[in-house]
Design a protein around this motif. Structure first.
Motif, PDB file in Angstrom:
ATOM      1  N   ALA A  71       0.819  -1.207   0.000  1.00 46.41           N
ATOM      2  CA  ALA A  71       0.000   0.000   0.000  1.00 46.41           C
ATOM      3  C   ALA A  71       0.854   1.259   0.000  1.00 46.41           C
ATOM      4  O   ALA A  71       0.473   2.280  -0.590  1.00 46.41           O
ATOM      5  CB  ALA A  71      -0.931   0.002   1.211  1.00 46.41           C
ATOM      6  N   ALA A  72       2.010   1.185   0.659  1.00 50.15           N
ATOM      7  CA  ALA A  72       2.882   2.357   0.716  1.00 50.15           C
ATOM      8  C   ALA A  72       3.352   2.783  -0.669  1.00 50.15           C
ATOM      9  O   ALA A  72       3.667   3.957  -0.888  1.00 50.15           O
ATOM     10  CB  ALA A  72       4.086   2.067   1.615  1.00 50.15           C
ATOM     11  N   GLY A  73       3.413   1.844  -1.611  1.00 50.31           N
ATOM     12  CA  GLY A  73       3.825   2.163  -2.968  1.00 50.31           C
ATOM     13  C   GLY A  73       2.677   2.230  -3.943  1.00 50.31           C
ATOM     14  O   GLY A  73       2.888   2.175  -5.162  1.00 50.31           O
ATOM     15  N   THR A  74       1.434   2.304  -3.413  1.00 47.89           N
ATOM     16  CA  THR A  74       0.231   2.314  -4.247  1.00 47.89           C
ATOM     17  C   THR A  74      -0.573   3.578  -3.959  1.00 47.89           C
ATOM     18  O   THR A  74      -0.707   3.964  -2.798  1.00 47.89           O
ATOM     19  CB  THR A  74      -0.645   1.083  -3.928  1.00 47.89           C
ATOM     20  N   PRO A  75      -1.099   4.247  -4.965  1.00 47.11           N
ATOM     21  CA  PRO A  75      -1.953   5.409  -4.697  1.00 47.11           C
ATOM     22  C   PRO A  75      -3.109   5.034  -3.768  1.00 47.11           C
ATOM     23  O   PRO A  75      -3.694   3.955  -3.898  1.00 47.11           O
ATOM     24  CB  PRO A  75      -2.467   5.790  -6.094  1.00 47.11           C
ATOM     25  N   GLU A  76      -3.428   5.897  -2.829  1.00 47.69           N
ATOM     26  CA  GLU A  76      -4.429   5.574  -1.815  1.00 47.69           C
ATOM     27  C   GLU A  76      -5.790   5.255  -2.419  1.00 47.69           C
ATOM     28  O   GLU A  76      -6.544   4.460  -1.865  1.00 47.69           O
ATOM     29  CB  GLU A  76      -4.535   6.710  -0.807  1.00 47.69           C
ATOM     30  N   ARG A  77      -6.102   5.849  -3.543  1.00 50.78           N
ATOM     31  CA  ARG A  77      -7.402   5.564  -4.169  1.00 50.78           C
ATOM     32  C   ARG A  77      -7.521   4.108  -4.618  1.00 50.78           C
ATOM     33  O   ARG A  77      -8.627   3.615  -4.857  1.00 50.78           O
ATOM     34  CB  ARG A  77      -7.621   6.503  -5.351  1.00 50.78           C
ATOM     35  N   GLN A  78      -6.358   3.412  -4.737  1.00 50.40           N
ATOM     36  CA  GLN A  78      -6.368   2.010  -5.144  1.00 50.40           C
ATOM     37  C   GLN A  78      -6.328   1.043  -3.959  1.00 50.40           C
ATOM     38  O   GLN A  78      -6.362  -0.172  -4.136  1.00 50.40           O
ATOM     39  CB  GLN A  78      -5.185   1.725  -6.075  1.00 50.40           C
ATOM     40  N   TRP A  79      -6.264   1.574  -2.740  1.00 53.84           N
ATOM     41  CA  TRP A  79      -6.221   0.709  -1.566  1.00 53.84           C
ATOM     42  C   TRP A  79      -7.443  -0.208  -1.450  1.00 53.84           C
ATOM     43  O   TRP A  79      -7.283  -1.384  -1.083  1.00 53.84           O
ATOM     44  CB  TRP A  79      -6.082   1.543  -0.295  1.00 53.84           C
ATOM     45  N   PRO A  80      -8.665   0.269  -1.721  1.00 53.53           N
ATOM     46  CA  PRO A  80      -9.810  -0.650  -1.589  1.00 53.53           C
ATOM     47  C   PRO A  80      -9.681  -1.904  -2.449  1.00 53.53           C
ATOM     48  O   PRO A  80      -9.982  -3.014  -1.995  1.00 53.53           O
ATOM     49  CB  PRO A  80     -11.002   0.215  -2.033  1.00 53.53           C
ATOM     50  N   GLN A  81      -9.201  -1.756  -3.692  1.00 53.36           N
ATOM     51  CA  GLN A  81      -9.028  -2.936  -4.550  1.00 53.36           C
ATOM     52  C   GLN A  81      -7.910  -3.837  -4.029  1.00 53.36           C
ATOM     53  O   GLN A  81      -8.029  -5.067  -4.009  1.00 53.36           O
ATOM     54  CB  GLN A  81      -8.710  -2.493  -5.994  1.00 53.36           C
ATOM     55  N   LEU A  82      -6.803  -3.212  -3.590  1.00 57.21           N
ATOM     56  CA  LEU A  82      -5.694  -3.984  -3.045  1.00 57.21           C
ATOM     57  C   LEU A  82      -6.137  -4.780  -1.818  1.00 57.21           C
ATOM     58  O   LEU A  82      -5.855  -5.983  -1.696  1.00 57.21           O
ATOM     59  CB  LEU A  82      -4.556  -3.027  -2.666  1.00 57.21           C
ATOM     60  N   LEU A  83      -6.864  -4.132  -0.936  1.00 59.72           N
ATOM     61  CA  LEU A  83      -7.291  -4.793   0.295  1.00 59.72           C
ATOM     62  C   LEU A  83      -8.401  -5.801   0.042  1.00 59.72           C
ATOM     63  O   LEU A  83      -8.498  -6.808   0.758  1.00 59.72           O
ATOM     64  CB  LEU A  83      -7.732  -3.742   1.310  1.00 59.72           C
ATOM     65  N   ALA A  84      -9.238  -5.564  -0.943  1.00 53.93           N
ATOM     66  CA  ALA A  84     -10.284  -6.534  -1.277  1.00 53.93           C
ATOM     67  C   ALA A  84      -9.657  -7.851  -1.729  1.00 53.93           C
ATOM     68  O   ALA A  84     -10.094  -8.939  -1.333  1.00 53.93           O
ATOM     69  CB  ALA A  84     -11.202  -5.982  -2.363  1.00 53.93           C
ATOM     70  N   ARG A  85      -8.599  -7.772  -2.557  1.00 54.93           N
ATOM     71  CA  ARG A  85      -7.899  -8.988  -2.985  1.00 54.93           C
ATOM     72  C   ARG A  85      -7.232  -9.672  -1.791  1.00 54.93           C
ATOM     73  O   ARG A  85      -7.282 -10.892  -1.654  1.00 54.93           O
ATOM     74  CB  ARG A  85      -6.854  -8.650  -4.056  1.00 54.93           C
ATOM     75  N   HIS A  86      -6.603  -8.870  -0.945  1.00 50.04           N
ATOM     76  CA  HIS A  86      -5.929  -9.412   0.239  1.00 50.04           C
ATOM     77  C   HIS A  86      -6.925 -10.136   1.140  1.00 50.04           C
ATOM     78  O   HIS A  86      -6.674 -11.271   1.592  1.00 50.04           O
ATOM     79  CB  HIS A  86      -5.268  -8.255   0.991  1.00 50.04           C
ATOM     80  N   ALA A  87      -8.078  -9.514   1.384  1.00 50.26           N
ATOM     81  CA  ALA A  87      -9.095 -10.132   2.247  1.00 50.26           C
ATOM     82  C   ALA A  87      -9.605 -11.430   1.643  1.00 50.26           C
ATOM     83  O   ALA A  87      -9.756 -12.440   2.345  1.00 50.26           O
ATOM     84  CB  ALA A  87     -10.251  -9.154   2.480  1.00 50.26           C
ATOM     85  N   ALA A  88      -9.884 -11.423   0.340  1.00 46.16           N
ATOM     86  CA  ALA A  88     -10.421 -12.619  -0.303  1.00 46.16           C
ATOM     87  C   ALA A  88      -9.454 -13.792  -0.190  1.00 46.16           C
ATOM     88  O   ALA A  88      -9.851 -14.929   0.082  1.00 46.16           O
ATOM     89  CB  ALA A  88     -10.731 -12.318  -1.774  1.00 46.16           C
ATOM     90  N   ILE A  89      -8.156 -13.524  -0.378  1.00 43.33           N
ATOM     91  CA  ILE A  89      -7.149 -14.590  -0.310  1.00 43.33           C
ATOM     92  C   ILE A  89      -7.048 -15.152   1.101  1.00 43.33           C
ATOM     93  O   ILE A  89      -7.061 -16.378   1.307  1.00 43.33           O
ATOM     94  CB  ILE A  89      -5.782 -14.061  -0.790  1.00 43.33           C
ATOM     95  N   LEU A  90      -6.966 -14.273   2.101  1.00 45.55           N
ATOM     96  CA  LEU A  90      -6.791 -14.750   3.472  1.00 45.55           C
ATOM     97  C   LEU A  90      -8.039 -15.451   3.998  1.00 45.55           C
ATOM     98  O   LEU A  90      -7.943 -16.464   4.699  1.00 45.55           O
ATOM     99  CB  LEU A  90      -6.430 -13.582   4.386  1.00 45.55           C
ATOM    100  N   ILE A  91      -9.197 -14.923   3.669  1.00 45.20           N
ATOM    101  CA  ILE A  91     -10.435 -15.561   4.139  1.00 45.20           C
ATOM    102  C   ILE A  91     -10.598 -16.933   3.509  1.00 45.20           C
ATOM    103  O   ILE A  91     -10.969 -17.905   4.177  1.00 45.20           O
ATOM    104  CB  ILE A  91     -11.645 -14.663   3.834  1.00 45.20           C
ATOM    105  N   ALA A  92     -10.300 -17.040   2.215  1.00 43.54           N
ATOM    106  CA  ALA A  92     -10.404 -18.344   1.545  1.00 43.54           C
ATOM    107  C   ALA A  92      -9.441 -19.349   2.165  1.00 43.54           C
ATOM    108  O   ALA A  92      -9.766 -20.523   2.328  1.00 43.54           O
ATOM    109  CB  ALA A  92     -10.124 -18.191   0.052  1.00 43.54           C
TER     110      ALA A  92
END
Length: 271
Positions: A71-92
């Motif tokens: 996230a530190a190297g990603t524009p903040e507006r893209q954090w929701p997509q980054l975190l959505a992928r992260h959540a999906a992987i960990l929850i699965a």
């Protein structure tokens, strides 16, 4: 200065770093944690934050350190997509294996929620009252898994079957104890409180069984007024006449006094 430029990218200096997620500044870390919790909530997983991890019911832990570096190297507006992928992987990765048929028959319920408190838009739910809703839930050994998506309900056999099993299992529940509250001025004004486990308030959906099995009342002619302040309690006053005028203030006071306990549902009364 709170910020330095390194390699063309702004980085927090040591004094301004988030103490748990040092790739981010303190303010950015606060926003990142809120966005991470929202991402997991969108998958039906409610979390709390502690020491660089999100904690869910049971022993589930979802670390945020590596994704915060991304996230530190990603524009903040893209954090929701980054975190959505992260959540999906960990929850699965942590989602339990599909339950066995016998487990579904014994442990599948409909769980009562205060509608405004549901942290996602459910695909399947039973409307109970204006502000009450019931969601499919599987009672696992260490946690209660609430269905947040249609594919989960499909895995459990589809909505019609989930609804049938959920109501049947609620009907088999019993109170741990029944307490009598109030009635000092007149016994007819007393309120009976059904005390039990996680799905006690959810037994509102099978109220006829609660009345008959726990309170010894068969089909009261004038119904009942009830309160469900939290998951472990169901307070009932069976209407028999004008005694309801004296019972309602006691019910309201009881609900207000219990709403702050874990598993809060509603401070309102229902007929």
């Amino acid at each position: 200065m709170g910020w330095l430029r390194r390699g063309g990218r702004e980085q927090p200096d040591e004094a301004a770093r988030d103490p748990d997620l040092p790739a981010l500044g303190a303010e950015a870390g606060r926003r990142f944690r809120a966005a991470a919790m929202a991402a997991f909530r969108s998958h039906g997983v409610e979390t709390t934050y502690a020491a660089g991890e999100l904690h869910a019911l049971g022993d589930a832990r979802y670390p945020l350190h590596n994704v915060s570096v991304q996230a530190a190297g990603t524009p903040e507006r893209q954090w929701p997509q980054l975190l959505a992928r992260h959540a999906a992987i960990l929850i699965a990765a942590q989602r339990p294996a599909p339950p066995e048929e016998a487990q579904l028959h014994r442990r599948l319920y409909l769980s009562l929620w205060h509608r405004p408190d549901v942290p996602w838009v459910p695909d399947h739910a039973l409307d109970v009252a204006d502000d009450l809703i019931a969601l499919p839930a599987l009672d696992l050994p260490d946690t209660v898994q609430t269905a947040g998506a249609a594919d989960q309900v499909a895995q459990w056999g589809g909505w019609a079957r989930v609804r049938e099993l959920g109501l049947a299992n609620l009907a088999r529940e019993r109170a741990d104890e029944v307490l009598t509250v109030g009635g000092q001025r007149s016994p007819a004004e007393a309120v009976q409180v059904v005390v039990g486990g996680y799905f006690t308030a959810s037994r509102l959906l099978v109220m006829d069984r609660v009345l008959a099995q726990d309170l010894g009342v068969e089909r009261p002619a004038h119904g009942a007024v009830v309160a469900v302040p939290n998951r472990q309690l169901l307070a009932v006053h069976v209407l028999r006449g004008l005694d309801v005028v004296g019972a309602v203030p006691g019910l309201l006071a009881f609900a207000a006094g219990e709403i702050d306990r874990p598993g809060a549902i509603s401070r309102h009364l229902y007929y």
